[in-house]
Design a protein around this motif. Structure first.
Motif, short mmCIF file in Angstrom:
data_model
loop_
_atom_site.label_atom_id
_atom_site.label_comp_id
_atom_site.label_asym_id
_atom_site.label_seq_id
_atom_site.Cartn_x
_atom_site.Cartn_y
_atom_site.Cartn_z
N VAL A 273 -11.24 1.78 11.83
CA VAL A 273 -10.26 2.57 12.58
C VAL A 273 -9.34 3.35 11.64
O VAL A 273 -9.05 4.53 11.87
CB VAL A 273 -9.45 1.69 13.57
CG1 VAL A 273 -8.21 2.41 14.07
CG2 VAL A 273 -10.34 1.29 14.74
N THR A 274 -8.90 2.71 10.55
CA THR A 274 -8.03 3.43 9.60
C THR A 274 -8.77 4.64 9.03
O THR A 274 -8.19 5.73 8.92
CB THR A 274 -7.54 2.49 8.48
OG1 THR A 274 -7.00 1.32 9.09
CG2 THR A 274 -6.49 3.14 7.61
N ASP A 275 -10.06 4.46 8.72
CA ASP A 275 -10.85 5.60 8.22
C ASP A 275 -10.84 6.72 9.27
O ASP A 275 -10.69 7.89 8.93
CB ASP A 275 -12.30 5.19 7.96
CG ASP A 275 -12.43 4.19 6.81
OD1 ASP A 275 -11.49 4.11 5.99
OD2 ASP A 275 -13.45 3.49 6.74
N GLY B 107 -3.49 2.20 14.04
CA GLY B 107 -4.58 1.21 14.02
C GLY B 107 -4.06 -0.22 14.09
O GLY B 107 -4.51 -1.02 14.93
N GLU B 108 -3.09 -0.56 13.25
CA GLU B 108 -2.55 -1.93 13.23
C GLU B 108 -1.69 -2.20 14.45
O GLU B 108 -1.64 -3.33 14.95
CB GLU B 108 -1.76 -2.16 11.94
CG GLU B 108 -2.58 -2.71 10.77
CD GLU B 108 -3.54 -1.73 10.13
OE1 GLU B 108 -3.50 -0.54 10.49
OE2 GLU B 108 -4.35 -2.16 9.28
N LEU B 109 -1.01 -1.15 14.95
CA LEU B 109 -0.19 -1.35 16.15
C LEU B 109 -1.08 -1.76 17.32
O LEU B 109 -0.79 -2.70 18.06
CB LEU B 109 0.58 -0.07 16.50
CG LEU B 109 1.81 0.21 15.65
CD1 LEU B 109 2.40 1.56 16.00
CD2 LEU B 109 2.85 -0.90 15.83
N GLY C 73 -0.38 1.28 1.57
CA GLY C 73 -1.56 1.65 0.78
C GLY C 73 -2.79 0.95 1.33
O GLY C 73 -2.68 -0.10 1.96
N ARG C 74 -3.97 1.54 1.06
CA ARG C 74 -5.21 1.00 1.63
C ARG C 74 -5.37 -0.48 1.29
O ARG C 74 -5.08 -0.91 0.18
CB ARG C 74 -6.44 1.78 1.13
CG ARG C 74 -6.54 3.21 1.59
CD ARG C 74 -6.49 3.42 3.08
NE ARG C 74 -7.39 2.68 3.92
CZ ARG C 74 -8.58 3.13 4.36
NH1 ARG C 74 -9.01 4.31 3.98
NH2 ARG C 74 -9.32 2.39 5.17
N GLY C 75 -5.82 -1.22 2.27
CA GLY C 75 -6.02 -2.66 2.07
C GLY C 75 -4.72 -3.45 2.10
O GLY C 75 -4.68 -4.64 1.76
N GLY C 76 -3.62 -2.80 2.52
CA GLY C 76 -2.29 -3.40 2.39
C GLY C 76 -1.97 -4.55 3.34
O GLY C 76 -0.91 -5.18 3.19
N SER C 77 -2.85 -4.87 4.27
CA SER C 77 -2.54 -5.98 5.19
C SER C 77 -2.45 -7.32 4.45
O SER C 77 -1.68 -8.20 4.85
CB SER C 77 -3.60 -6.10 6.28
OG SER C 77 -3.56 -4.98 7.10
N ASP C 78 -3.25 -7.46 3.39
CA ASP C 78 -3.16 -8.70 2.59
C ASP C 78 -1.74 -8.83 2.03
O ASP C 78 -1.15 -9.91 2.02
CB ASP C 78 -4.11 -8.64 1.37
CG ASP C 78 -5.56 -8.43 1.75
OD1 ASP C 78 -5.95 -8.85 2.84
OD2 ASP C 78 -6.30 -7.85 0.92
N1 ASP Z 1 -6.22 -0.98 7.87
C1 ASP Z 1 -5.75 -0.73 6.53
C2 ASP Z 1 -6.88 -0.17 5.70
O1 ASP Z 1 -8.00 -0.03 6.18
C3 ASP Z 1 -5.12 -1.94 5.89
C4 ASP Z 1 -6.02 -3.14 5.72
O2 ASP Z 1 -7.10 -3.19 6.31
O3 ASP Z 1 -5.64 -4.05 4.98
O4 ASP Z 1 -6.66 0.18 4.58
#
Ligand code: ASP
Ligand code: ADP
Ligand code: MG
Length: 460
Positions: A53-55, A135-137, A215-220
């Motif tokens: 979804v973010t993409d 996306g996260e909301l 930033g990308r991957g920031g949910s961690d």
């Molecule tokens: N949805 C965001 C991303 O794809 C954050 C994440 O997945 O951690 O970068």
């Protein structure tokens, strides 16, 4: 120390990709709740956007920038449909209607905003964050409602009201003090009521309430920040692999799970490309000495990887990592010979253009660095050219060998070089942490280099 919550459980995009994946999440969270003693604290749940979804949202922002009102609107419409389909599968009756209404309103507002941006052919960094935060909301709203439907008491929390950052859009830096104050004011009371707070990762806001992202991957990173603020006993990162593997599984066939890593090893691996962890995840965990565990949401009973302050006892290397498609910049100046201040001048350029440098090596008259982010490359080269000769080489990669005890065995370096044999190495370095050897080579050689190193160190 009194802990405000038991664990933070973060579920990545593939772990919430569809209704089936979300049902697995419900089972995992339910068994975590059951494992608590009666009256025990609830877990805090952090979720990413649904897979891809973010993409999609980034694509929508790109289309808006290009002025394509029609395609960007169509894309937002498709995303709404996907979310509504999952929402209707996981919830029923009034709950489903309310959820679908919320999602429809959210995406209608987003569609309106994107259409306006497309007409103006302009997407500011703040608007970009507003778009991708959708996306996260949406995913967090669906997960909270699905928990309720399945009898898990949950409360949806708008993560932007908790996580406060500076205004550096797309790579915002958290304000830990303000965030912890909010977490203790908003999230802790929900946990104390034995309800499960559900928050979107990745998204935040400035102290003025403007939406930002980490930033990308920031949910961690979000999960670790909330975990540190609430002083939980463990931060769990639930993903689509069995833990930190001895190498990137997209590059090396059949890597193995690493059962235990130290904080230092895990951050170094994440920094040098192990995508399973956002590079900043370990920082908040270290600050409160909270163990981080990486687990597979498709195989929840597997032990995963445990990351703690203790060094491993087995003396083995931890793992390999690779950061692909980086650019090497060679900066040469004959005037540099014995000159003071040259390095300061050089790094000031990178600072001015807010571009991080990963690997640095120097010789008598030249300095070579690697950068991952090419957005400001042209400006950087032109600024450096004012006082040095500059050469750029794209399509390079950083391959790293990581282990706390690397320096205990001087043979490790020789074995790595032997394994790499005739693969041309552009830069070689060992950082002060003495935990990592890095080799910069052509990106095309990465599969061969990684496989050879993996055979040498992990396939005995
Ligand atoms: N949805 C965001 C991303 O794809 C954050 C994440 O997945 O951690 O970068
Ligand atoms: P999530 O959506 O759960 O955050 P990511 O796609 O961000 O998941 O991270 C998991 C992916 O990281 C894995 O599917 C794998 O392809 C990749 N990866 C790269 N290096 C490693 C590694 N050393 N160990 C485990 N996974 C890795
Ligand atoms: Mg991730």
């Amino acid at each position: 120390m009194s802990r405000a919550a038991s664990v933070v459980m973060k579920f990545g995009g593939t772990s919430v990709a569809d209704a089936q994946a979300m049902t697995r999440v419900i089972d995992i969270v339910r068994s975590e709740c059951k494992s608590q003693p009666a009256g025990g604290r609830s877990p805090v749940v952090v979720v990413s956007a649904l897979s891809k979804v973010t993409d999609g949202l980034i694509r929508a922002a790109g289309l808006a920038r290009a002025g394509d009102v029609e395609k960007s609107s169509a894309l937002i419409g498709e995303l709404l449909e996907r979310h509504v389909g999952i929402a209707r599968t996981l919830t029923t009756g009034d709950r489903a209607d309310q959820l679908v209404n919320k999602l429809t309103t959210q995406f209608a507002e987003l569609g309106g905003a994107v259409a306006a941006m497309a007409s103006a052919k302009q997407v500011t960094p703040a608007n970009h964050d507003l778009i991708v935060a959708a996306g996260e909301l949406a995913s967090s709203r669906i997960v909270a409602a699905a928990f309720e439907e399945q009898g898990l008491a949950a409360t949806w929390v708008d993560a932007r009201e908790v996580l406060v950052t500076d205004a550096e859009h797309m790579v915002a830096v958290p304000d830990m003090e303000a965030t912890c104050r909010n977490a203790n004011r908003i999230v802790a009371p929900i946990v104390a009521r034995q309800q499960i707070p559900v928050l979107g990762g990745f998204i935040a806001s400035t102290s003025d309430g403007v939406t930002t992202t980490l930033g990308r991957g920031g949910s961690d990173y979000s999960a670790a920040i909330f975990g540190a603020c609430l002083e939980v006993v463990e931060i769990q990162i639930w993903t689509d692999v069995d833990g930190m593997l001895t190498a990137d599984p997209r590059v090396v066939p059949a890597p193995q799970v690493v059962p235990h890593l130290s904080f230092g090893e895990a951050s170094e691996l994440a920094y040098f490309g192990a995508k399973v962890l956002h590079p900043a995840t370990i920082l908040p965990a270290v600050s409160k000495n909270i163990p981080v565990r990486i687990l597979n949401s498709r195989q929840p009973s597997n032990p995963g990887t445990l990351i703690t302050a203790e060094a491993r006892r087995d003396g083995h290397l931890a793992a390999l990592a690779c950061k692909r498609d980086v650019t090497v910049i060679d900066i040469t100046s004959t005037r540099m010979f014995m000159a003071f201040g040259f390095l300061r001048r050089l790094f000031e350029v990178f600072e001015r253009f807010k571009t991080a440098v990963d690997v640095v090596t120097t010789s008598e008259v030249s300095v070579s660095v690697t950068v991952d982010d090419r957005r400001k490359l042209e400006q950087i080269v032109s600024a450096l050219s004012e006082f040095a000769e500059v050469d750029c080489e794209p399509e390079m990669a950083i391959v790293s060998v990581v282990g706390d005890r690397l320096h205990d065995d001087p043979g490790v370096f020789a074995r790595a070089i032997n394994a790499l044999d005739k693969i041309p190495l552009r830069l070689v370095s060992q950082a002060a942490s003495r935990r990592t050897f890095t080799f910069v080579l052509r990106d095309a050689e990465v599969p061969e280099a990684m496989t050879r190193l993996h055979n040498a160190f992990f396939q005995q």
